[in-house]
Scaffold this motif. Structure first.
Motif, PDB file in Angstrom:
ATOM      1  N   ARG A 198      -5.571  -0.615   1.428  1.00 55.12           N
ATOM      2  CA  ARG A 198      -4.121  -0.185   2.074  1.00 55.12           C
ATOM      3  C   ARG A 198      -3.440  -0.254   2.425  1.00 55.12           C
ATOM      4  O   ARG A 198      -2.316   0.534   2.837  1.00 55.12           O
ATOM      5  CB  ARG A 198      -3.957   1.624   1.479  1.00 55.12           C
ATOM      6  CG  ARG A 198      -5.520   2.219  -0.047  1.00 55.12           C
ATOM      7  CD  ARG A 198      -5.043   3.997   0.488  1.00 55.12           C
ATOM      8  NE  ARG A 198      -6.186   4.102  -0.700  1.00 55.12           N
ATOM      9  CZ  ARG A 198      -6.683   5.188  -1.003  1.00 55.12           C
ATOM     10  NH1 ARG A 198      -6.395   5.703   0.054  1.00 55.12           N
ATOM     11  NH2 ARG A 198      -7.085   5.967  -2.208  1.00 55.12           N
ATOM     12  N   TYR A 199      -3.183  -1.727   3.401  1.00 58.57           N
ATOM     13  CA  TYR A 199      -2.477  -1.808   3.817  1.00 58.57           C
ATOM     14  C   TYR A 199      -2.059  -2.935   3.413  1.00 58.57           C
ATOM     15  O   TYR A 199      -3.061  -3.905   3.203  1.00 58.57           O
ATOM     16  CB  TYR A 199      -2.797  -2.569   5.904  1.00 58.57           C
ATOM     17  CG  TYR A 199      -2.848  -0.809   6.585  1.00 58.57           C
ATOM     18  CD1 TYR A 199      -2.275  -0.818   7.106  1.00 58.57           C
ATOM     19  CD2 TYR A 199      -3.991   0.248   6.130  1.00 58.57           C
ATOM     20  CE1 TYR A 199      -2.029   0.556   7.563  1.00 58.57           C
ATOM     21  CE2 TYR A 199      -4.531   1.685   6.923  1.00 58.57           C
ATOM     22  CZ  TYR A 199      -3.610   1.156   8.065  1.00 58.57           C
ATOM     23  OH  TYR A 199      -3.584   2.777   8.520  1.00 58.57           O
TER      24      TYR A 199
ATOM     25  N   ARG B 236       2.985  -2.139   4.640  1.00 53.55           N
ATOM     26  CA  ARG B 236       3.145  -1.034   3.887  1.00 53.55           C
ATOM     27  C   ARG B 236       1.290  -0.437   4.509  1.00 53.55           C
ATOM     28  O   ARG B 236       0.796  -1.210   4.661  1.00 53.55           O
ATOM     29  CB  ARG B 236       2.997  -0.619   2.181  1.00 53.55           C
ATOM     30  CG  ARG B 236       5.196  -1.690   2.098  1.00 53.55           C
ATOM     31  CD  ARG B 236       5.454  -2.105   0.860  1.00 53.55           C
ATOM     32  NE  ARG B 236       6.620  -2.335   0.414  1.00 53.55           N
ATOM     33  CZ  ARG B 236       7.485  -0.998   0.317  1.00 53.55           C
ATOM     34  NH1 ARG B 236       6.775  -0.117   0.206  1.00 53.55           N
ATOM     35  NH2 ARG B 236       8.537  -1.881   0.081  1.00 53.55           N
TER      36      ARG B 236
ATOM     37  N   ALA C  96      -1.630   5.913   1.287  1.00 55.73           N
ATOM     38  CA  ALA C  96      -1.764   6.633  -0.048  1.00 55.73           C
ATOM     39  C   ALA C  96      -1.008   8.155   0.148  1.00 55.73           C
ATOM     40  O   ALA C  96      -1.699   8.987   0.503  1.00 55.73           O
ATOM     41  CB  ALA C  96      -2.519   6.176  -0.866  1.00 55.73           C
TER      42      ALA C  96
ATOM     43  N   GLN D  89       3.719   4.997  -0.617  1.00 53.25           N
ATOM     44  CA  GLN D  89       3.578   4.385   0.761  1.00 53.25           C
ATOM     45  C   GLN D  89       4.292   4.322   2.208  1.00 53.25           C
ATOM     46  O   GLN D  89       5.488   4.977   1.662  1.00 53.25           O
ATOM     47  CB  GLN D  89       3.250   3.328   0.104  1.00 53.25           C
ATOM     48  CG  GLN D  89       1.800   2.781   0.172  1.00 53.25           C
ATOM     49  CD  GLN D  89       0.686   1.068  -0.289  1.00 53.25           C
ATOM     50  OE1 GLN D  89       2.162   0.284  -0.008  1.00 53.25           O
ATOM     51  NE2 GLN D  89       0.314   1.168   0.492  1.00 53.25           N
ATOM     52  N   TRP D  90       3.727   4.371   2.969  1.00 56.19           N
ATOM     53  CA  TRP D  90       4.847   4.382   4.188  1.00 56.19           C
ATOM     54  C   TRP D  90       5.288   2.711   4.427  1.00 56.19           C
ATOM     55  O   TRP D  90       4.130   1.798   4.379  1.00 56.19           O
ATOM     56  CB  TRP D  90       3.722   4.812   5.591  1.00 56.19           C
ATOM     57  CG  TRP D  90       3.988   7.030   5.588  1.00 56.19           C
ATOM     58  CD1 TRP D  90       2.260   6.195   5.393  1.00 56.19           C
ATOM     59  CD2 TRP D  90       4.657   7.472   5.909  1.00 56.19           C
ATOM     60  NE1 TRP D  90       2.589   7.803   5.383  1.00 56.19           N
ATOM     61  CE2 TRP D  90       3.893   8.152   5.421  1.00 56.19           C
ATOM     62  CE3 TRP D  90       6.369   7.377   5.830  1.00 56.19           C
ATOM     63  CZ2 TRP D  90       4.757   9.820   5.720  1.00 56.19           C
ATOM     64  CZ3 TRP D  90       6.633   8.862   6.557  1.00 56.19           C
ATOM     65  CH2 TRP D  90       6.075   9.530   5.803  1.00 56.19           C
TER      66      TRP D  90
END
Length: 812
Positions: free
Chosen positions: A642-643, A651, A654, A609-610
């Motif tokens: 996905r945050y 974050r 994916a 993840q970023w």
């Protein structure tokens, strides 16, 4: 009106190339006119000064190599603190420059002592923690200092003093050109001297360095002046009588110039040897050794009086007259001394930085400009060959008059040789591929340029070279230098791909939108993360009027795997180093893209993840911005799928990191010397506790039969890149018996030391052979600058870093 031909002084002189005949030897007819009038050299010096002033103004403050450390020396003297007293690993502002010979700094301090310099320590702390020093290919962060409005016109305080000192440097550059011309016209035709000096004068890098606060300019000028007097001595005919008073005067001038040169930079000490050789030959030719005794007195005494005290001071303070021990203790040295391969690889950088690489060696021309420079160099070389061939075909004999000219030219070549040897020695212990180190040989370089261009016998060629370089140098401040320090445009409107957010960071910043692509990456790929930033009004104390007191933060964009290990990262000051957060206005929005390169050592496959946020903002005296704690992060609106927020980072995404194509796991293709290649690797685990075993399997191949048997090392390094464990072991099949293009797996098992502190660690991999003396000769890593970056290249480029791995506390 035509000019009568000049009568030759001797049959041999008549056969010499015209380029070797000074305008006044033999004398011109009474009505003859010189091809070079007085106005042409004077115009050259004026044009150089104009360009130097433009460069000094257009180049931002302290954006030339080491300029801020040179000015720290000047500041120390100008503020009445005397000469610096340095020490190993000094924390003083001048860093390694504190042991430089003080002549330039004393003169610059005298010029600026009347100016209030109390703001300099604060300005010093504004250094960019992500400055891409020595990396022209870097994306942004070319600026060493974070920009603020107080460095604009009208200049005040430190900035006024800096520009005054820069003007002093420009004057020294003009003296360098004047002395070079006076030197060459003593023994070559005036047109050769003029064109050689004119081409050198308009080399962009020479103008750039001449417009910087740097002691290089003092040694350039004084070296040219010393060579002028040395060549004048060498050109005195053997039979010419010289009075004792004239000889004393000449020796006294030469000694005074040598003393000043010795007080300008250590590299100038080689001039003492060149001058001594000239005096020795001068005495031997006249078979009068009293001349040598007079030289020792009238040259040696001024050297000792003017420059000797500095070296005596060094001996008393540091037990080393050159203070070399303290200087070495304050620079980044190579892990191992560089071999000839490393030095040869540095010639490309040396060539570019001789012609023009600006900023802190990170602002470069387009490649086509360097092709032009290379063409000029080739034309000069071939012109020298043509001139030499013509001379050999006419007459190989050298009479006494011609002999004086060749002897004078030999002295200039000897000085260039001294600088080359010094540079090679420097390169063996530290990266020093900078063309400015050869500018003290300005007369020699100008001689080559003048003779080479005249060797073509095309009268338009020298003029074409001079005019082309002048135009290029005149355009450079606006075309190359100034744009490098302009922040990118702020795009306030979000693009359709950006996901709108309301994520606050600290109490002054907000992420209003974010986007990243692509979703699948492999080692070597580059991802793009787009962030829309917004500056919020401060929630508590008002912003201080002094922007320097406001904190500046760095952006981090990390790709993190499921074990919490960072796969790739891009850290920067916003605006590519040119939009510091303390300068953001309340309500300001801008969108910025961050390129994140997946390193070739990234471990695959993995899911990641970023993570995005801000950190830093604290300063320490003498150090500058510190990579401090991350700012807290909180969401003010529901986050998309996905945050997430982990208190210090946003974050999202994916990302699948896929293995590179090939038969070897984690393929690398890291090329070492002797045809060795680290083709790939595997790790038994990447999260360990003290006492755990770690198996590292390396996959090697060779492009040829290795020249000897090598030992493979795998060393565990901490974050400071110091060794904390490891294993050295020869492969099961001795490398001297390897078959080319065959894969050889080699496993190492390392035990994590039981007392190893928790943290992130790296693995250093390489090969070495034992020398007959019992030392270890590591294989050089080829193309280390691309693979490892500046720091490891400086350390020696003889190891390849893998990882990271994480060590947790026992029982965690």
């Amino acid at each position: 009106m035509s000019t009568a031909p000049r009568p030759p002084a001797s049959p041999h002189l008549a056969s010499a190339p015209a380029e070797l005949l000074p305008a006044d030897l033999p004398p011109a007819p009474p009505n003859g006119k010189s091809r070079i009038g007085r106005w042409q050299p004077a115009s050259l010096y004026c044009l150089f000064v104009v360009l130097g002033v433009i460069y000094s103004i257009q180049t931002p403050a302290f954006e030339t190599p080491d300029e801020i450390w040179h000015f720290a020396f000047i500041h120390h003297v100008a503020t009445g603190q005397g000469l610096p007293i340095s020490e190993a690993d000094t924390q003083a502002l001048w860093q390694q420059q504190g042991v430089q010979a003080p002549g330039y700094y004393l003169a610059a301090a005298a010029l600026s002592a009347w100016i209030d310099l109390s703001d300099f320590p604060t300005i010093f702390t504004r250094s960019n923690p992500h400055a891409a020093i020595g990396h022209p290919a870097a994306i942004g962060n070319r600026n060493y200092l974070l920009p603020y409005a107080d460095d604009g016109w009208p200049w005040q305080g430190t900035f006024l003093a800096l520009h005054l000192v820069r003007l002093f440097s420009v004057a020294l550059g003009a003296i360098t050109l004047w002395a070079s011309y006076q030197t060459l016209r003593l023994f070559v035709a005036e047109r050769v001297a003029f064109f050689g000096v004119a081409v050198f004068a308009f080399i962009p890098q020479f103008i750039f360095i001449s417009a910087a606060a740097s002691n290089d300019n003092a040694v350039n000028a004084l070296a040219a002046l010393v060579l002028w007097r040395v060549v004048a001595l060498a050109m005195i005919p053997r039979a010419r009588p010289i009075s004792s008073a004239q000889r004393r005067r000449d020796f006294l001038i030469l000694g005074s110039l040598l003393g000043l040169a010795a007080l300008s930079k250590l590299s100038a000490l080689g001039l003492v040897g060149v001058a001594g050789l000239a005096v020795l030959v001068h005495s031997w030719e006249r078979r009068d050794w009293r001349i040598l005794a007079h030289a020792i007195l009238w040259i040696g005494v001024p050297i000792l009086l003017i420059g000797g005290w500095w070296y005596a001071r060094n001996w008393l303070l540091y037990a080393d007259p050159l203070a070399w021990n303290i200087w070495r203790a304050n620079i980044i040295l190579r892990v191992e001394p560089a071999g000839w391969r490393t030095i040869v690889r540095g010639l490309g950088t040396l060539e570019q930085s001789f012609w023009g690489v600006f900023g802190w060696l990170n602002v470069a021309y387009p490649d086509i400009v360097y092709s032009f420079f290379r063409s000029l160099l080739w034309m000069t070389g071939f012109g020298l060959i043509f001139a030499a061939v013509r001379w050999l075909r006419r007459d190989r004999q050298i009479d006494r008059q011609i002999d004086r000219r060749f002897w004078a030219g030999a002295l200039l070549l000897i000085w260039l040789g001294v600088l080359t040897i010094s540079w090679v020695r420097f390169m063996t212990i530290a990266p020093a591929a900078q063309g400015r180190y050869f500018f003290p040989a300005a007369p020699t370089i100008a001689l080559f340029l003048g003779l080479g261009l005249r060797g073509w016998r095309l009268w338009t060629l020298p003029w074409l070279a001079v005019i082309s370089l002048f135009i290029l140098s005149a355009l450079t401040p606006w075309w190359i230098i100034q744009p490098a320090y302009q922040p990118p445009p702020a795009h306030a409107a979000p693009t359709p791909e950006i996901t709108p957010l309301s994520v606050q960071i600290g109490d002054r910043f907000r992420i209003a939108g974010i986007h990243a692509e692509p979703a699948q990456l492999s080692p070597g790929d580059v991802a793009t993360v787009t962030v829309q930033w917004e500056s919020l009004p401060p929630s508590t104390a008002p912003v201080t009027e002094n922007p320097v007191q406001n904190k500046d933060y760095s952006v981090f964009v990390h790709l993190v795997d499921g074990d919490g290990l960072t796969i790739a990262q891009f850290d920067t000051v916003p605006g590519r180093g040119l939009r510091p957060t303390s300068q953001w206005q309340p309500g300001e929005r801008f969108t910025e893209q961050y390129p994140v390169r997946i390193p070739p050592t990234a471990y695959t496959p993995s899911q990641a993840q970023w993570a995005v946020g801000l950190y830093g903002g604290d300063y320490r005296p003498h150090v500058g911005p510190i990579n401090g704690d991350r700012l807290p992060v909180q969401a003010h609106a529901p986050l998309p799928a996905r945050y997430s927020i982990d208190t210090t980072a946003l974050r999202f995404g994916a990302v699948e990191v896929l293995p590179p194509a090939g038969e070897v796991p984690n393929a690398l293709h890291a090329q070492f010397a002797d045809g060795m290649e680290l083709a790939g690797y595997t790790l038994s685990q990447r999260v360990l506790t003290p006492g755990d075993p770690l198996t590292v399997t390396l996959y090697w191949r060779s492009a040829q039969i290795p020249s000897q048997d090598y030992t493979v090392f795998v060393h565990l390094l901490n974050e400071a890149l110091d060794g904390v464990g490891g294993q050295d072991m020869p492969p099961a099949v001795a490398t001297g018996q390897w078959t080319p293009d065959t894969l050889y797996p080699h496993a190492h098992t390392i035990s994590i030391p039981p007392d190893l502190p928790p943290g992130h660690y790296r693995l250093a991999v390489g090969m070495y052979a034992r020398t007959p003396s019992g030392s270890f000769d590591r294989l050089a890593l080829l193309d280390a600058g691309r693979v490892l970056g500046a720091q490891l290249q400086a350390e020696g480029a003889d190891r390849y870093l893998l990882g990271p791995i994480r060590v947790d506390a026992a029982g965690q």
